[in-house]
Write an enzyme that holds these catalytic residues in place. Structure first.
Site, PDB file in Angstrom:
ATOM      1  N   GLU A 294      54.084  45.226  22.825  1.00 43.13           N
ATOM      2  CA  GLU A 294      54.333  43.789  22.843  1.00 43.13           C
ATOM      3  C   GLU A 294      55.734  43.472  22.355  1.00 43.13           C
ATOM      4  OE1 GLU A 294      54.368  39.634  21.071  1.00 43.13           O
ATOM      5  OE2 GLU A 294      54.821  41.577  20.180  1.00 43.13           O
ATOM      6  N   GLU A 295      56.192  44.203  21.339  1.00 42.84           N
ATOM      7  CA  GLU A 295      57.477  43.897  20.709  1.00 42.84           C
ATOM      8  C   GLU A 295      58.672  44.183  21.608  1.00 42.84           C
ATOM      9  OE1 GLU A 295      57.919  42.262  18.128  1.00 42.84           O
ATOM     10  OE2 GLU A 295      56.204  42.487  16.782  1.00 42.84           O
TER      11      GLU A 295
ATOM     12  N   ASP B  79      52.466  41.502  11.524  1.00 40.30           N
ATOM     13  CA  ASP B  79      52.735  41.198  12.927  1.00 40.30           C
ATOM     14  C   ASP B  79      52.626  42.502  13.698  1.00 40.30           C
ATOM     15  OD1 ASP B  79      53.682  40.357  15.372  1.00 40.30           O
ATOM     16  OD2 ASP B  79      55.757  40.110  14.712  1.00 40.30           O
TER      17      ASP B  79
END
Length: 343
Positions: A200-201, A170
């Site tokens: 993104e995280e 991921d």
């Protein structure tokens, strides 16, 4: 799988994705017409076309930490998380502290169960309770480590039966799918932008900035999704299953996929005998949520690679599902100008 192995084992916490960016730039050299990096750190690769403007986004960053405190006496480090962790998965892990003077291997420790009080045994584990031991005296640690140095979990990439497993699938597997699709792409009308996004995280930040710049008509996010096909999980809670194909997302917490794109992807998959499954993710989101809201809005969808044990160092994806994702994305980019986006 050598490229996926390199991507998985490389380090890149949110805001510090430079090692991944170098690998992506190298992999796309000679494949696209131009590559640029914006001020936030997104790598934007452009494959020119005369048709609709399409963004394909996959995030480079992985969940990790920054050093938040250094114990001057014994050198133990405390951590500030960047991204979502289940603290239960961190105990007894090895990490890498990325310093200006080079990487340091460290061990995540916690107070031993042998000396816990009964009250302490009842408490949930918190990240604040964990520390990193780099095995050096406090003075030397202070000379080598600075507050804010990135820390990533240590794990090697491995093939486990029909699966691949490692840290940061991921979303390095999404980055890999995007690169491989561009390499296989032949004839296309779409004006294609592949964006290896940052941060993104911690809130889809890279996708938001890059989509504002590009202003796409169509956006495709590439990411992992939960495959909970494991003991103790009821069939209706499994989200997706390994080995059953690429997942075409209908919705998650960040976006609802455009019905025209969903129908078009299903049609393509069935025409080309590409295995697929439908996905509804009750919690979590992808870069599609940011792309969807850029400027006047965009039609978006997410193609997901089903993955077990997400946000651990043993994330696991099926080789057949990865291949299905590459095939479907390639077919989509070759024919997305045919998609009917009228609502």
């Amino acid at each position: 799988m050598e490229l996926l192995k390199r991507l998985s084992e490389a380090a890149g916490v949110p805001g510090r994705e430079e090692e991944i960016r170098r690998i992506v730039r190298e992999a796309l050299s000679g494949v696209v017409d131009e590559i640029q990096v914006d001020l936030l750190g997104n790598l934007i690769a452009h494959k020119k076309g005369t048709g609709p403007k399409v963004v394909v986004a996959a995030h480079m960053d992985e969940i990790g930490f920054f050093v938040s405190h250094i114990d001057e006496e014994n050198g133990f480090l405390r951590l500030e998380p960047v991204g979502g962790f289940d603290p239960r998965t961190l105990i007894a892990s090895r990490v890498v502290v990325h310093t200006e003077k080079g990487p340091l291997l460290g061990l995540i420790g916690i107070k031993p169960i042998h000396i816990l009080t009964e009250e302490e045994k009842k408490k949930e584990i918190r990240i604040q309770d964990l520390f990193v031991d780099v095995g050096l005296p406090g003075k030397e640690v202070k000379e080598r480590v600075r507050i804010g140095d990135p820390v990533t979990l240590y794990q090697t990439f491995a093939e486990v039966g029909e699966l691949v497993s490692g840290k940061a699938l991921d979303d390095r597997v999404g980055v890999y799918v995007g690169i491989e699709a561009l390499r296989r792409l032949k004839n296309h009308e779409a004006d294609i932008y592949f964006v290896a996004t940052v941060q993104e995280e911690v809130g889809l930040r890279g996708a938001r900035a890059s989509a504002f710049q590009i202003a796409p008509e169509i956006g495709v996010a590439l990411d992992t999704t939960l495959a909970c096909d494991m003991p103790g999980v009821q069939p209706h809670e499994q989200i997706t299953k390994l080995g059953k194909g690429v997942a075409i997302k209908l919705k998650d917490s960040a976006s609802i996929s455009h019905p025209g794109l969903v129908r078009f992807l299903v049609k393509l998959a069935e025409e080309k005998n590409i295995p697929y499954q439908m996905e509804i993710l009750p919690r979590g989101g992808t870069d599609a949520g940011a792309i969807q809201l850029a400027r006047e809005g965009a039609a978006v969808v997410t193609l997901s690679v089903p993955t077990r044990y997400v946000h651990t160092v043993v994330e696991a994806s099926h080789k057949k599902d990865i291949e299905a994702a590459i095939q479907l994305l390639t077919a989509f980019l070759e024919r997305c100008h045919e998609a009917d986006l009228r609502l």
